[in-house]
Scaffold this active site. Structure first.
Site, PDB file in Angstrom:
ATOM      1  N   LYS A  52       0.842  -1.198   0.000  1.00 57.40           N
ATOM      2  CA  LYS A  52       0.000   0.000   0.000  1.00 57.40           C
ATOM      3  C   LYS A  52       0.878   1.249   0.000  1.00 57.40           C
ATOM      4  O   LYS A  52       0.640   2.195  -0.754  1.00 57.40           O
ATOM      5  CB  LYS A  52      -0.944  -0.014   1.205  1.00 57.40           C
ATOM      6  CG  LYS A  52      -2.074  -1.026   1.046  1.00 57.40           C
ATOM      7  CD  LYS A  52      -2.842  -1.324   2.341  1.00 57.40           C
ATOM      8  CE  LYS A  52      -3.847  -2.457   2.106  1.00 57.40           C
ATOM      9  NZ  LYS A  52      -4.546  -2.898   3.314  1.00 57.40           N
ATOM     10  N   GLN A  96      -4.672  -1.976   9.483  1.00 54.31           N
ATOM     11  CA  GLN A  96      -4.707  -3.297   8.846  1.00 54.31           C
ATOM     12  C   GLN A  96      -5.361  -4.307   9.780  1.00 54.31           C
ATOM     13  O   GLN A  96      -5.037  -4.393  10.962  1.00 54.31           O
ATOM     14  CB  GLN A  96      -3.272  -3.731   8.485  1.00 54.31           C
ATOM     15  CG  GLN A  96      -3.188  -5.007   7.679  1.00 54.31           C
ATOM     16  CD  GLN A  96      -3.799  -4.897   6.273  1.00 54.31           C
ATOM     17  OE1 GLN A  96      -3.803  -3.843   5.660  1.00 54.31           O
ATOM     18  NE2 GLN A  96      -4.327  -5.997   5.784  1.00 54.31           N
ATOM     19  N   ASP A 119     -10.917   2.931   4.237  1.00 54.75           N
ATOM     20  CA  ASP A 119     -11.273   1.514   4.137  1.00 54.75           C
ATOM     21  C   ASP A 119     -12.787   1.320   4.088  1.00 54.75           C
ATOM     22  O   ASP A 119     -13.267   0.239   3.741  1.00 54.75           O
ATOM     23  CB  ASP A 119     -10.754   0.758   5.369  1.00 54.75           C
ATOM     24  CG  ASP A 119      -9.533  -0.097   5.069  1.00 54.75           C
ATOM     25  OD1 ASP A 119      -9.396  -0.550   3.914  1.00 54.75           O
ATOM     26  OD2 ASP A 119      -8.725  -0.316   5.990  1.00 54.75           O
TER      27      ASP A 119
HETATM   28  N1  GUN Z   1      -7.486  -7.040   5.894  1.00 52.62           N
HETATM   29  C1  GUN Z   1      -7.930  -7.713   4.800  1.00 52.62           C
HETATM   30  N2  GUN Z   1      -8.405  -6.843   3.881  1.00 52.62           N
HETATM   31  C2  GUN Z   1      -8.249  -5.614   4.395  1.00 52.62           C
HETATM   32  C3  GUN Z   1      -8.540  -4.306   3.901  1.00 52.62           C
HETATM   33  O1  GUN Z   1      -9.062  -4.091   2.814  1.00 52.62           O
HETATM   34  N3  GUN Z   1      -8.223  -3.287   4.735  1.00 52.62           N
HETATM   35  C4  GUN Z   1      -7.676  -3.483   5.959  1.00 52.62           C
HETATM   36  N4  GUN Z   1      -7.420  -2.415   6.707  1.00 52.62           N
HETATM   37  N5  GUN Z   1      -7.401  -4.674   6.451  1.00 52.62           N
HETATM   38  C5  GUN Z   1      -7.684  -5.733   5.658  1.00 52.62           C
END
Ligand code: GUN
Length: 290
Positions: A52, A96, A119
């Site tokens: 990211k 995350q 998110d």
């Molecule tokens: N864990 C699995 N997919 C995601 C996501 O799209 N965002 C975040 N923050 N954690 C995740």
């Protein structure tokens, strides 16, 4: 059968975003900023968080990665998030998931400013999505909708069957495609592990598999010419590869692909779209905040 090339589409989106960042820079404006917060050392999560940040750097966004000790106390994590809520350089905040067991995921998500909730996991964003208001849609489902759109796959009146009911994929993709809007307006069924689901999956015009079980969807569970969207990213042991594992989806690709009209591969299908949509949401947060 058409292979849906998420890697290519994601790269096109990143190029489109880079042009917008270049134009901000030309105008002497600040650039969008994203902070990714990771608690602990989960290797897969570390890979995601670093990808990211790298994607941000490549298109000219500002990025920060906060890697915190596995044992951090919840109030300390909340304090850090609140400092980023106030920080003018960062327009998007991503924590995350999953988080360690001693941390209450819901309380953490609630502490993120809805204005920076790139998110789309905050209850305010979720509520707005369900109602059909403009909001941050969670990145993976938003990426699925974008893929369907860019491949001109009709969704209006089509029966979308979603396998999986997670807050990250199953529930939001169902809500997105249910809306009475462009690139949506589908008939939506959500099914899950509480029943034998082949009865439902066989009726799908568009089948979205997001259950996290390797190769779960077999050819007996689909109808010919279905559009298959495979959201699974599962590690399965493979001693023939130096890493000791390979990545497979939730769809038994080899048996299903020949019957499908369109299918997303794993890797290279939905996965790359998640980060592209995160960047898109970060630009949206930037624009909303300015
Ligand atoms: N864990 C699995 N997919 C995601 C996501 O799209 N965002 C975040 N923050 N954690 C995740």
């Amino acid at each position: 059968m058409v292979l849906i090339d998420g890697k290519k589409v994601a790269s096109e989106i990143r190029n489109e975003l880079k042009l917008q960042v270049d134009s901000l820079k030309n105008d002497g404006k600040p650039v969008p900023g994203l902070v990714a917060i990771l608690v602990g050392n989960n290797p897969a999560s570390k890979v995601y968080v670093n990808s990211k940040a790298k994607a941000c750097d490549e298109i000219g966004f500002k990025s920060a990665v906060e890697i915190l000790d596995e044992n951090i106390a919840q109030p300390d994590l909340i304090e850090l998030i609140k400092s980023y809520n106030q920080n003018k350089d960062y327009h998007g905040i991503l924590v995350q998931l999953p988080l360690p067991k001693h941390i209450n995921e819901s309380e953490i998500i609630n502490s993120i400013s809805p204005l920076k909730d790139v998110d789309g996991f905050h209850p305010i964003s979720v509520g707005n999505l369900v109602i059909g208001n403009d909001t941050f849609a969670p990145c993976t489902p938003a990426g699925i909708q974008e893929l369907l759109k860019r491949y001109n796959i009709e969704t209006k009146g089509k029966h979308v069957v979603v396998v999986g009911r997670s807050n990250i994929v199953g529930k939001p993709i169902a809500n997105i495609l249910l809306q009475k809007k462009e690139n949506a307006n589908s008939i939506v069924t959500i099914c899950h592990s509480a029943a034998d689901i082949a009865h439902y999956t066989r009726q799908a015009d568009i089948l979205i598999a997001a259950i996290g079980v390797p190769n779960f969807i077999k050819k007996e569970m689909i109808k010919p010419d279905v559009v298959v969207i495979d959201v699974g990213i599962n590690r399965v042991e493979d001693k023939n590869i130096s890493k000791g594992y390979r990545i497979v989806g939730d769809v038994d690709y080899d048996s299903v692909a020949p019957l499908a009209s369109y299918i997303t591969p794993v890797p290279g299908g939905v996965g790359p779209m998640t980060i592209a949509m995160l960047l898109k949401n970060t630009l949206k947060a930037y624009n909303n905040l300015r």
